[in-house]
Write a protein that holds these residues in place. Structure first.
Motif, PDB file in Angstrom:
ATOM      1  N   ILE A  18       0.838  -1.061  -0.112  1.00 20.38           N
ATOM      2  CA  ILE A  18      -0.094   0.070   0.013  1.00 20.38           C
ATOM      3  C   ILE A  18       0.724   1.188   0.061  1.00 20.38           C
ATOM      4  CG2 ILE A  18      -1.828   1.281   1.255  1.00 20.38           C
ATOM      5  CD1 ILE A  18      -2.700  -1.581   2.417  1.00 20.38           C
ATOM      6  N   SER A  19       0.581   2.288  -0.601  1.00 15.63           N
ATOM      7  CA  SER A  19       1.329   3.446  -0.932  1.00 15.63           C
ATOM      8  C   SER A  19       0.394   4.509  -1.354  1.00 15.63           C
ATOM      9  CB  SER A  19       2.369   3.304  -1.954  1.00 15.63           C
ATOM     10  OG  SER A  19       1.820   2.979  -3.188  1.00 15.63           O
ATOM     11  N   GLY A  20       1.079   5.837  -1.267  1.00 13.80           N
ATOM     12  CA  GLY A  20       0.586   7.135  -1.502  1.00 13.80           C
ATOM     13  C   GLY A  20       0.043   7.703  -0.561  1.00 13.80           C
ATOM     14  N   LEU A  21      -0.324   9.084  -0.939  1.00 10.09           N
ATOM     15  CA  LEU A  21      -0.872  10.015   0.241  1.00 10.09           C
ATOM     16  C   LEU A  21      -2.326   9.296   0.732  1.00 10.09           C
ATOM     17  CD1 LEU A  21      -0.666  13.639  -0.828  1.00 10.09           C
ATOM     18  CD2 LEU A  21       0.595  12.574   0.912  1.00 10.09           C
ATOM     19  N   ASP A  22      -2.677   9.322   1.814  1.00 13.01           N
ATOM     20  CA  ASP A  22      -3.925   8.812   2.191  1.00 13.01           C
ATOM     21  C   ASP A  22      -5.288   9.091   1.148  1.00 13.01           C
ATOM     22  OD1 ASP A  22      -2.883   7.727   4.368  1.00 13.01           O
ATOM     23  OD2 ASP A  22      -3.742   9.002   5.848  1.00 13.01           O
ATOM     24  N   ALA A  23      -4.947  10.525   0.769  1.00 11.99           N
ATOM     25  CA  ALA A  23      -6.190  11.056  -0.091  1.00 11.99           C
ATOM     26  C   ALA A  23      -5.819  10.979  -1.664  1.00 11.99           C
ATOM     27  CB  ALA A  23      -6.218  12.753   0.010  1.00 11.99           C
ATOM     28  N   LEU A  24      -4.647   9.953  -1.750  1.00 11.76           N
ATOM     29  CA  LEU A  24      -4.447   9.447  -3.239  1.00 11.76           C
ATOM     30  C   LEU A  24      -3.792   7.973  -3.020  1.00 11.76           C
ATOM     31  CD1 LEU A  24      -2.471  12.573  -4.717  1.00 11.76           C
ATOM     32  CD2 LEU A  24      -4.574  11.811  -5.260  1.00 11.76           C
ATOM     33  N   ALA A  25      -4.591   7.129  -2.303  1.00  8.26           N
ATOM     34  CA  ALA A  25      -4.096   5.784  -2.059  1.00  8.26           C
ATOM     35  C   ALA A  25      -4.173   5.044  -3.293  1.00  8.26           C
ATOM     36  CB  ALA A  25      -4.934   5.367  -0.990  1.00  8.26           C
ATOM     37  N   SER A  26      -3.169   3.928  -2.892  1.00  3.01           N
ATOM     38  CA  SER A  26      -3.125   2.840  -3.962  1.00  3.01           C
ATOM     39  C   SER A  26      -2.441   1.482  -3.456  1.00  3.01           C
ATOM     40  CB  SER A  26      -2.278   3.071  -5.142  1.00  3.01           C
ATOM     41  OG  SER A  26      -0.747   3.381  -4.671  1.00  3.01           O
ATOM     42  N   PHE A  27      -2.847   0.270  -3.966  1.00  3.99           N
ATOM     43  CA  PHE A  27      -2.103  -0.835  -3.709  1.00  3.99           C
ATOM     44  C   PHE A  27      -1.702  -1.512  -4.776  1.00  3.99           C
ATOM     45  CE2 PHE A  27      -6.700  -2.159  -4.235  1.00  3.99           C
ATOM     46  CZ  PHE A  27      -6.343  -3.466  -4.778  1.00  3.99           C
ATOM     47  N   GLN A  28      -0.893  -2.595  -4.464  1.00 10.37           N
ATOM     48  CA  GLN A  28      -0.300  -3.666  -5.466  1.00 10.37           C
ATOM     49  C   GLN A  28      -0.309  -4.991  -4.853  1.00 10.37           C
ATOM     50  OE1 GLN A  28       0.356  -2.860  -8.690  1.00 10.37           O
ATOM     51  NE2 GLN A  28       0.312  -0.689  -8.559  1.00 10.37           N
ATOM     52  N   PHE A  29      -0.751  -5.814  -5.479  1.00 10.85           N
ATOM     53  CA  PHE A  29      -0.421  -7.326  -4.922  1.00 10.85           C
ATOM     54  C   PHE A  29       1.026  -7.928  -5.092  1.00 10.85           C
ATOM     55  CE2 PHE A  29      -5.242  -7.396  -6.060  1.00 10.85           C
ATOM     56  CZ  PHE A  29      -5.689  -7.951  -4.985  1.00 10.85           C
ATOM     57  N   ALA A  30       1.367  -8.518  -4.323  1.00  6.71           N
ATOM     58  CA  ALA A  30       2.757  -9.020  -4.313  1.00  6.71           C
ATOM     59  C   ALA A  30       2.891  -9.951  -5.045  1.00  6.71           C
ATOM     60  CB  ALA A  30       3.262  -9.446  -2.922  1.00  6.71           C
ATOM     61  N   GLY A  31       3.662  -9.881  -6.170  1.00 11.55           N
ATOM     62  CA  GLY A  31       4.042 -11.137  -7.031  1.00 11.55           C
ATOM     63  C   GLY A  31       4.204 -10.609  -8.517  1.00 11.55           C
ATOM     64  N   ASP A  32       4.510 -11.879  -9.522  1.00  9.35           N
ATOM     65  CA  ASP A  32       4.608 -11.412 -10.796  1.00  9.35           C
ATOM     66  C   ASP A  32       3.349 -11.251 -11.322  1.00  9.35           C
ATOM     67  OD1 ASP A  32       7.122 -11.635 -10.643  1.00  9.35           O
ATOM     68  OD2 ASP A  32       7.278 -13.359 -11.336  1.00  9.35           O
ATOM     69  N   ASP A  33       2.017 -11.845 -10.640  1.00  9.69           N
ATOM     70  CA  ASP A  33       0.562 -11.752 -11.323  1.00  9.69           C
ATOM     71  C   ASP A  33       0.038 -10.565 -10.890  1.00  9.69           C
ATOM     72  OD1 ASP A  33       0.564 -12.705  -8.615  1.00  9.69           O
ATOM     73  OD2 ASP A  33      -0.784 -14.456  -9.119  1.00  9.69           O
ATOM     74  N   ASP A  34       0.345  -9.663 -10.266  1.00  7.28           N
ATOM     75  CA  ASP A  34      -0.144  -8.467  -9.884  1.00  7.28           C
ATOM     76  C   ASP A  34      -1.216  -7.810 -10.712  1.00  7.28           C
ATOM     77  OD1 ASP A  34      -0.466  -5.800  -8.353  1.00  7.28           O
ATOM     78  OD2 ASP A  34       0.521  -4.906 -10.142  1.00  7.28           O
ATOM     79  N   ARG A  35      -1.037  -7.645 -11.960  1.00  4.32           N
ATOM     80  CA  ARG A  35      -1.970  -7.021 -13.030  1.00  4.32           C
ATOM     81  C   ARG A  35      -3.137  -8.046 -13.166  1.00  4.32           C
ATOM     82  NH1 ARG A  35      -1.214  -5.768 -18.151  1.00  4.32           N
ATOM     83  NH2 ARG A  35       0.907  -6.845 -18.509  1.00  4.32           N
ATOM     84  N   ILE A  36      -2.833  -9.497 -13.297  1.00  4.66           N
ATOM     85  CA  ILE A  36      -3.900 -10.062 -13.422  1.00  4.66           C
ATOM     86  C   ILE A  36      -4.800 -10.081 -12.240  1.00  4.66           C
ATOM     87  CG2 ILE A  36      -4.504 -12.784 -13.617  1.00  4.66           C
ATOM     88  CD1 ILE A  36      -1.884 -13.103 -15.083  1.00  4.66           C
ATOM     89  N   LYS A  37      -4.160 -10.087 -10.748  1.00  2.89           N
ATOM     90  CA  LYS A  37      -5.019 -10.005  -9.802  1.00  2.89           C
ATOM     91  C   LYS A  37      -6.184  -8.847  -9.756  1.00  2.89           C
ATOM     92  CE  LYS A  37      -2.485 -13.316  -6.665  1.00  2.89           C
ATOM     93  NZ  LYS A  37      -1.801 -13.192  -5.639  1.00  2.89           N
ATOM     94  N   ILE A  38      -5.227  -7.600  -9.925  1.00  2.28           N
ATOM     95  CA  ILE A  38      -5.911  -6.370 -10.088  1.00  2.28           C
ATOM     96  C   ILE A  38      -7.104  -6.117 -10.839  1.00  2.28           C
ATOM     97  CG2 ILE A  38      -5.485  -3.881 -10.572  1.00  2.28           C
ATOM     98  CD1 ILE A  38      -3.004  -3.914  -9.166  1.00  2.28           C
ATOM     99  N   THR A  39      -6.724  -6.691 -11.954  1.00  2.00           N
ATOM    100  CA  THR A  39      -7.865  -6.664 -13.082  1.00  2.00           C
ATOM    101  C   THR A  39      -8.911  -7.555 -12.555  1.00  2.00           C
ATOM    102  OG1 THR A  39      -5.808  -6.546 -14.778  1.00  2.00           O
ATOM    103  CG2 THR A  39      -8.340  -7.075 -15.576  1.00  2.00           C
ATOM    104  N   THR A  40      -8.687  -8.707 -12.077  1.00  2.00           N
ATOM    105  CA  THR A  40      -9.666  -9.665 -11.830  1.00  2.00           C
ATOM    106  C   THR A  40     -10.563  -8.962 -10.524  1.00  2.00           C
ATOM    107  OG1 THR A  40      -8.243 -11.581 -12.024  1.00  2.00           O
ATOM    108  CG2 THR A  40     -10.216 -11.936 -10.653  1.00  2.00           C
TER     109      THR A  40
END
Length: 402
Positions: free
Chosen positions: A319-341
């Motif tokens: 999890i990263s970013g300012l609280d009012a500009l928050a974002s997250f990533q899934f750990a691992g090489d399949d991050d984009r697949i999990k986010i899109t899912t």
């Protein structure tokens, strides 16, 4: 299902639309809706009469009060009723200048534009005229004309946020007399890094510009640099200033800003009345309602929800970013697949949701509680492989330097 309108658009418009942040493939190809018919608060209705709650980027971060805010819209309607333009200037231009400078007491003068890109180009032009040099160093994203790696402006050189050695190398190798940077974005703020940059710019006669087009008026009422006490020569604002109406600002110290009179900076629609009226109404309401504190608390809640839902599901998120500009990533090489899912499954539940969340004043406690229930269910379904991606993964964005 791909919208027939989006198919037509791609036959008429290169790329299909005019803002990368609104490209459906960036979120969930073939499933993310491309068009809206109307929007109010956080609710968006599509032309085919589907409704979604926006838990993504709220118009690329420009609607901190929520869509269709009545106070801002009424100010705009009133402005239109008295004619949006004429041969003369509108008085709201002066009123907004006074308001912006009151918010920025360490600054002296202001020029307005209509977009974040306008602000970046105006600030850069003023700094180039003041220094007599064209070369500049950047850290962050500063509009499509300046660009981003690898498509950089020919006069600029980049450096990574937090890397002070690379910053000095950039200055020395390129003889840059201007620095444009986001003082905070996705990475944690580094006050010592910013202080050393400020000291170096003072020692070497370099104009320091903080691009707060995204961060401004989100963590506090003004720029984030005010919160940490590191002041640039010029600060750039946009996005949150007009709650969806086009207005941006270049605010700076008198010695530097007066250079604007020695060069040509002008555009027909920088003089229209709507943007100034929207800016006055938006900033007034943001201050009265303490919106920066409100959306920061909401963004912090979202971060906590992501962390707890991931832990419950057995997933790992960063999890990263300012609280009012928050974002997250899934750990691992399949991050984009999990986010899109994740986006795919939230769409089925009536949510526009991705790994970015830019909260607004309309993301109430009740709405956050409902979002949390769906979030937990989807995270568990992803972890248990109950759901899988039904199409292509999202199109990757560009790499920021901040």
């Amino acid at each position: 299902m791909i919208s027939p309108l989006w198919t037509r658009a791609n036959q008429l418009i290169p790329g299909g639309n005019h803002l990368f942040s609104k490209t459906p493939d960036r979120y969930c190809p073939g499933q993310w809706p491309a068009y809206y018919a109307r929007a109010q608060g956080i609710t968006i209705e599509t032309p085919d009469c589907r409704t979604f709650k926006d838990f993504s980027v709220m118009g690329a971060g420009n609607s901190t009060l929520g869509y269709g805010d009545p106070d801002v819209d009424n100010a705009v309607h009133n402005a239109i009723s008295r004619s949006n333009v004429s041969t003369l200037n509108c008085e709201e231009e002066v009123e907004l200048a006074e308001m912006v400078l009151k918010i920025n007491p360490k600054m002296d003068l202001v020029r307005f534009g209509r977009s974040g890109n306008d602000a970046c180009q105006i600030g850069l032009r003023i700094a180039q005229e003041y220094t007599g040099h064209h070369n500049f160093a950047i850290c962050g994203y500063h509009g499509w004309e300046i660009g981003h790696p690898p498509q950089l402006h020919p006069f600029c050189t980049p450096f990574e946020y937090g890397d002070i050695d690379q910053f000095h190398e950039s200055l020395n190798a390129y003889c840059a007399k201007i620095v444009i940077m986001e003082c905070v974005r996705n990475k944690p703020v580094d006050v010592d890094f910013l202080k050393e940059i400020r000291e170096t710019c003072d020692e070497r006669g370099i104009v320091l510009i903080f691009d707060e087009v995204a961060s401004g008026f989100r963590a506090n009422f003004g720029g984030y640099h005010q919160k940490i006490g590191v002041y640039p020569d010029i600060v750039l604002y946009g996005k949150a200033m007009g709650n969806g109406y086009a207005i941006s600002a270049v605010v700076g110290k008198e010695e530097v800003m007066q250079a604007a009179k020695n060069t040509f900076i002008s555009s027909m629609f920088w003089s229209e009345r709507i943007g100034y009226s929207a800016g006055l109404a938006t900033l007034d309401k943001m201050k009265r309602k303490n919106v920066p504190e409100l959306i920061s608390l909401t963004g912090l809640q979202a971060k906590q929800l992501w962390a707890s839902a991931a832990e419950e599901a057995g997933l790992v998120v960063e999890i990263s970013g300012l609280d009012a500009l928050a974002s997250f990533q899934f750990a691992g090489d399949d991050d984009r697949i999990k986010i899109t899912t994740f986006t795919q499954e939230m769409l089925k539940r009536g949510y526009l949701a991705s790994n970015q969340f830019y909260p607004s004043a309309c993301h109430t406690v009740m709405e956050m509680d409902l979002y949390a229930e769906h979030l937990r269910d989807v995270f568990c379904d992803i972890a248990d492989k109950v759901v899988t991606l039904e199409g292509e993964p999202s199109r990757p964005g560009f790499k920021r330097l901040a």
